[in-house]
Design a protein around this motif. Structure first.
Motif, PDB file in Angstrom:
ATOM      1  N   LEU A 178       0.703  -1.157  -0.117  1.00 20.21           N
ATOM      2  CA  LEU A 178       0.052   0.056   0.074  1.00 20.21           C
ATOM      3  C   LEU A 178       0.761   1.250   0.101  1.00 20.21           C
ATOM      4  O   LEU A 178       0.498   2.180  -0.741  1.00 20.21           O
ATOM      5  CB  LEU A 178      -0.925   0.118   1.268  1.00 20.21           C
ATOM      6  N   ILE A 179       1.981   1.155   0.674  1.00 20.99           N
ATOM      7  CA  ILE A 179       2.894   2.349   0.853  1.00 20.99           C
ATOM      8  C   ILE A 179       3.428   2.620  -0.569  1.00 20.99           C
ATOM      9  O   ILE A 179       3.501   3.750  -1.061  1.00 20.99           O
ATOM     10  CB  ILE A 179       3.951   2.132   1.807  1.00 20.99           C
ATOM     11  N   PHE A 180       3.770   1.554  -1.273  1.00 22.11           N
ATOM     12  CA  PHE A 180       4.554   1.601  -2.675  1.00 22.11           C
ATOM     13  C   PHE A 180       3.262   2.292  -3.661  1.00 22.11           C
ATOM     14  O   PHE A 180       3.685   3.087  -4.186  1.00 22.11           O
ATOM     15  CB  PHE A 180       4.769   0.136  -3.061  1.00 22.11           C
ATOM     16  N   ILE A 181       1.949   1.871  -3.493  1.00 19.00           N
ATOM     17  CA  ILE A 181       1.068   2.130  -4.373  1.00 19.00           C
ATOM     18  C   ILE A 181       0.910   3.762  -4.077  1.00 19.00           C
ATOM     19  O   ILE A 181       0.289   4.566  -4.939  1.00 19.00           O
ATOM     20  CB  ILE A 181      -0.309   1.480  -4.070  1.00 19.00           C
ATOM     21  N   LEU A 182       0.884   4.098  -2.516  1.00 19.70           N
ATOM     22  CA  LEU A 182       0.403   5.500  -2.145  1.00 19.70           C
ATOM     23  C   LEU A 182       1.588   6.664  -2.896  1.00 19.70           C
ATOM     24  O   LEU A 182       1.160   7.664  -3.179  1.00 19.70           O
ATOM     25  CB  LEU A 182       0.575   5.606  -0.839  1.00 19.70           C
ATOM     26  N   PHE A 183       2.887   5.926  -3.188  1.00 19.64           N
ATOM     27  CA  PHE A 183       3.871   6.921  -3.762  1.00 19.64           C
ATOM     28  C   PHE A 183       3.853   6.932  -5.162  1.00 19.64           C
ATOM     29  O   PHE A 183       4.847   7.655  -6.012  1.00 19.64           O
ATOM     30  CB  PHE A 183       5.135   6.613  -3.087  1.00 19.64           C
ATOM     31  N   GLN A 184       2.895   6.294  -6.045  1.00 21.63           N
ATOM     32  CA  GLN A 184       3.019   6.522  -7.429  1.00 21.63           C
ATOM     33  C   GLN A 184       2.019   7.529  -7.992  1.00 21.63           C
ATOM     34  O   GLN A 184       1.104   7.799  -7.224  1.00 21.63           O
ATOM     35  CB  GLN A 184       2.474   5.029  -7.955  1.00 21.63           C
ATOM     36  N   GLY A 200      -0.093   3.785 -10.829  1.00 20.72           N
ATOM     37  CA  GLY A 200      -0.654   2.940  -9.944  1.00 20.72           C
ATOM     38  C   GLY A 200      -1.752   2.289 -10.366  1.00 20.72           C
ATOM     39  O   GLY A 200      -1.773   1.065 -10.183  1.00 20.72           O
ATOM     40  N   ARG A 201      -2.669   2.872 -11.296  1.00 12.76           N
ATOM     41  CA  ARG A 201      -3.592   1.788 -11.841  1.00 12.76           C
ATOM     42  C   ARG A 201      -2.915   1.004 -12.719  1.00 12.76           C
ATOM     43  O   ARG A 201      -3.387  -0.160 -12.769  1.00 12.76           O
ATOM     44  CB  ARG A 201      -4.713   2.731 -12.533  1.00 12.76           C
ATOM     45  N   GLN A 202      -2.168   1.445 -13.596  1.00 11.91           N
ATOM     46  CA  GLN A 202      -1.425   0.587 -14.667  1.00 11.91           C
ATOM     47  C   GLN A 202      -0.522  -0.468 -13.982  1.00 11.91           C
ATOM     48  O   GLN A 202      -0.138  -1.810 -14.367  1.00 11.91           O
ATOM     49  CB  GLN A 202      -0.380   1.308 -15.609  1.00 11.91           C
ATOM     50  N   PHE A 245     -13.159   1.480  -6.601  1.00 10.86           N
ATOM     51  CA  PHE A 245     -13.488   2.480  -7.416  1.00 10.86           C
ATOM     52  C   PHE A 245     -12.295   3.294  -8.044  1.00 10.86           C
ATOM     53  O   PHE A 245     -12.071   3.531  -9.173  1.00 10.86           O
ATOM     54  CB  PHE A 245     -14.315   3.655  -6.862  1.00 10.86           C
ATOM     55  N   VAL A 246     -11.311   3.525  -7.231  1.00 11.82           N
ATOM     56  CA  VAL A 246     -10.294   4.289  -7.585  1.00 11.82           C
ATOM     57  C   VAL A 246      -9.384   3.443  -8.302  1.00 11.82           C
ATOM     58  O   VAL A 246      -8.373   3.932  -9.253  1.00 11.82           O
ATOM     59  CB  VAL A 246      -9.477   5.070  -6.594  1.00 11.82           C
ATOM     60  N   LEU A 247      -8.896   2.172  -8.331  1.00 10.76           N
ATOM     61  CA  LEU A 247      -7.858   1.319  -8.775  1.00 10.76           C
ATOM     62  C   LEU A 247      -8.715   0.618  -9.787  1.00 10.76           C
ATOM     63  O   LEU A 247      -7.903  -0.377 -10.510  1.00 10.76           O
ATOM     64  CB  LEU A 247      -7.350   0.137  -7.470  1.00 10.76           C
ATOM     65  N   TRP A 248      -9.908   0.864 -10.062  1.00 12.27           N
ATOM     66  CA  TRP A 248     -10.703   0.075 -11.353  1.00 12.27           C
ATOM     67  C   TRP A 248     -10.365  -1.554 -11.118  1.00 12.27           C
ATOM     68  O   TRP A 248     -10.252  -2.070 -12.332  1.00 12.27           O
ATOM     69  CB  TRP A 248      -9.850   0.493 -12.648  1.00 12.27           C
ATOM     70  N   MET A 249     -10.923  -1.923  -9.896  1.00 17.29           N
ATOM     71  CA  MET A 249     -11.215  -3.290  -9.953  1.00 17.29           C
ATOM     72  C   MET A 249     -12.567  -3.636  -9.793  1.00 17.29           C
ATOM     73  O   MET A 249     -13.496  -3.199  -8.938  1.00 17.29           O
ATOM     74  CB  MET A 249     -10.515  -3.761  -8.567  1.00 17.29           C
ATOM     75  N   PRO A 250     -13.142  -4.735 -10.447  1.00 17.90           N
ATOM     76  CA  PRO A 250     -14.456  -5.074 -10.292  1.00 17.90           C
ATOM     77  C   PRO A 250     -14.616  -5.566  -9.248  1.00 17.90           C
ATOM     78  O   PRO A 250     -13.975  -6.325  -8.612  1.00 17.90           O
ATOM     79  CB  PRO A 250     -14.645  -6.102 -11.777  1.00 17.90           C
ATOM     80  N   PRO A 251     -16.113  -5.667  -8.742  1.00 24.89           N
ATOM     81  CA  PRO A 251     -16.348  -6.130  -7.340  1.00 24.89           C
ATOM     82  C   PRO A 251     -16.184  -7.492  -7.382  1.00 24.89           C
ATOM     83  O   PRO A 251     -15.858  -8.039  -6.104  1.00 24.89           O
ATOM     84  CB  PRO A 251     -17.767  -5.796  -7.344  1.00 24.89           C
ATOM     85  N   GLU A 252     -16.224  -8.439  -8.218  1.00 23.93           N
ATOM     86  CA  GLU A 252     -16.127  -9.985  -8.039  1.00 23.93           C
ATOM     87  C   GLU A 252     -14.687 -10.193  -8.383  1.00 23.93           C
ATOM     88  O   GLU A 252     -14.392 -11.513  -8.409  1.00 23.93           O
ATOM     89  CB  GLU A 252     -16.977 -10.518  -9.244  1.00 23.93           C
ATOM     90  N   HIS A 253     -14.020  -9.466  -8.419  1.00 23.76           N
ATOM     91  CA  HIS A 253     -12.385  -9.723  -8.768  1.00 23.76           C
ATOM     92  C   HIS A 253     -11.646 -10.593  -7.479  1.00 23.76           C
ATOM     93  O   HIS A 253     -11.990 -10.321  -6.401  1.00 23.76           O
ATOM     94  CB  HIS A 253     -11.496  -8.513  -8.961  1.00 23.76           C
ATOM     95  N   TYR A 254     -10.965 -11.493  -7.758  1.00 25.53           N
ATOM     96  CA  TYR A 254     -10.325 -12.326  -6.575  1.00 25.53           C
ATOM     97  C   TYR A 254      -9.432 -11.515  -5.670  1.00 25.53           C
ATOM     98  O   TYR A 254      -9.370 -11.860  -4.445  1.00 25.53           O
ATOM     99  CB  TYR A 254      -9.505 -13.392  -7.260  1.00 25.53           C
TER     100      TYR A 254
END
Length: 422
Positions: free
Chosen positions: A80-86, A91-93, A277-286
């Motif tokens: 999460l810290i790594f994602i926060l600093f992108q 971060g989405r890619q 919502f912000v990371l573009w993940m579908p609700p049913e994703h693993y």
């Protein structure tokens, strides 16, 4: 012995990984090599932590199981810290390295719209609105609240969190369309059926665990195969049972702690929807399911550590490590949401929603001030007034009986002496 065992396991794992890399030819794919190196590093860290980390409050099914989730908490917080600093785009890619299907904007599903329970306009299926709402999230709601009840172990706190989250969905449906639901979806399907039934089953399980006799016997000392199988199954039940008695109104410290627990629970629930919502993940994703499984395991340990710290601060002088990690993870997830989509979070609340929340906060603060400050001052004032009236009555009684000032003075000195002894 434990440290030598750790070094042995680490040595074997390192040699195995090195042997595998020497046998095969290293691919020229930089992304593949990077992912493989990160996974190998995480495996080595988990192996070290499982054998060397500090034990938590739980010992079933095995202390190593809970040490594993503690180390997973550290890995997840670092991620999460790594994602926060992108940057937002990077971060989405970056999520494509985990799953190539991610990194694509997805439309949010709106559960509102037509809220008729019986739709006479649809002759083929008038109850189609109900069947549309019965998706995979219905059993997820039930099992989620069943497990949350096992963590919190209090009916009132579970119901408060369940109802409060529905109010949050009402308040924030202008930010996320996913929060827009029909009234009967909020209160009948969610609160009463899914959440309520899950809480009820969880409380029944807690009653069984509290009445169960915790007398453990070695597996090889049991003569029958049926007894051995029963002992293996019971290995996944608690070693002993502790009933949580939160008593939020007993002191200001416990009241603030319970309010903090409810706040962190609600924030973690909101993070589930906002992260998708912000990371573009579908609700049913693993990955969404794995996050929920993660919080179920670490949340139980964190709640036990918080309760031990509140219930016996002399023995548990500081908050447990898993509780601090859960709080840090929840805060970091919220910071990611704030950074990746500040526009959505800053959408102003409707005026009537703002009024309702201001009224609720004022009522809670007023009750807190009355219960822990005004009420205590009033009770002390009444006690002092009662003592003065009793003292005046005794003085008048002594004078009416003809006793002199010396006897009254002796009685006053005796009362003062008894007060000092108390």
């Amino acid at each position: 012995f434990r440290r030598a065992h750790t070094l042995t396991v680490l040595f074997i794992l390192t040699c195995t990984l090195g042997y595998v890399t020497l046998l095969e030819e290293t691919p020229q794919d930089t992304a593949y090599n990077t992912k493989r190196g990160i996974v190998a590093s995480i495996l080595v860290f988990l192996c070290f932590g499982v054998t060397q980390a500090k034990d938590g409050p739980f010992s079933r099914p095995h202390p190593a199981y809970w040490r594993f989730w503690l180390c997973v908490s550290v890995v997840y917080e670092l991620f999460l810290i790594f994602i926060l600093f992108q940057t937002v785009q990077d971060g989405r890619q970056f999520m494509k390295y985990i799953d190539p299907h991610l990194g694509v904007p997805l439309p949010e599903r709106d559960y509102g719209g037509n809220c008729l329970i019986y739709d006479p306009g649809n002759e083929t299926d008038p109850f189609h609105n109900i069947w549309d709402k019965l998706d995979g999230f219905v059993p997820a709601h039930f099992f989620g609240w069943y497990l949350k009840t096992l963590m919190i172990r209090d009916w009132w706190m579970c119901m408060i969190i369940s109802v409060m989250f529905e109010f949050l969905e009402y308040s924030l449906e202008h930010q996320l369309p996913n929060f827009s639901e029909c009234w009967w979806d909020h209160w009948i399907m969610d609160v009463i059926l899914c959440n309520g039934l899950g809480i009820y089953c969880g409380m029944k399980t807690l009653s069984w665990l509290s009445l169960k006799t915790y007398k453990w016997q070695g597996l090889w000392n049991i003569p029958t195969y049926k007894g051995k199988m029963k002992r293996i199954v019971f290995q996944f039940t608690p070693y002993s049972w502790v009933k949580f008695e939160w008593k939020p109104a007993s002191s200001l410290r416990r009241w603030l702690a319970v309010c903090g627990i409810i706040f962190v629970f609600l924030l973690a629930e909101l993070n589930t929807f906002y992260l998708k919502f912000v990371l573009w993940m579908p609700p049913e994703h693993y990955l969404v399911l794995l996050r929920l499984v993660f919080f179920v395991n670490v949340g139980g340990v964190a709640m036990r550590e918080i309760y031990d710290f509140m219930d016996d601060p002399k023995f548990h002088k500081k908050l447990g490590q898993q509780a601090w990690l859960v709080a840090a993870i929840t805060a970091t997830e919220f910071l990611i949401v704030v950074k990746y989509d500040p526009y959505t979070l800053t959408l102003s609340l409707p005026f009537y929603i703002t009024q309702c929340w201001i009224l609720g906060i004022i009522l809670v603060l007023t009750w807190t001030a009355w219960r822990f400050f005004i009420r205590d001052i009033t009770l002390r004032y009444k006690e002092i007034r009662r003592q003065k009236q009793e003292h005046k009555y005794e003085k008048d009684r002594c004078l009416s009986n003809g006793d002199g000032p010396s006897s009254i003075l002796d009685e006053q000195n005796g009362n003062k002496l008894r007060e000092r002894k108390l």
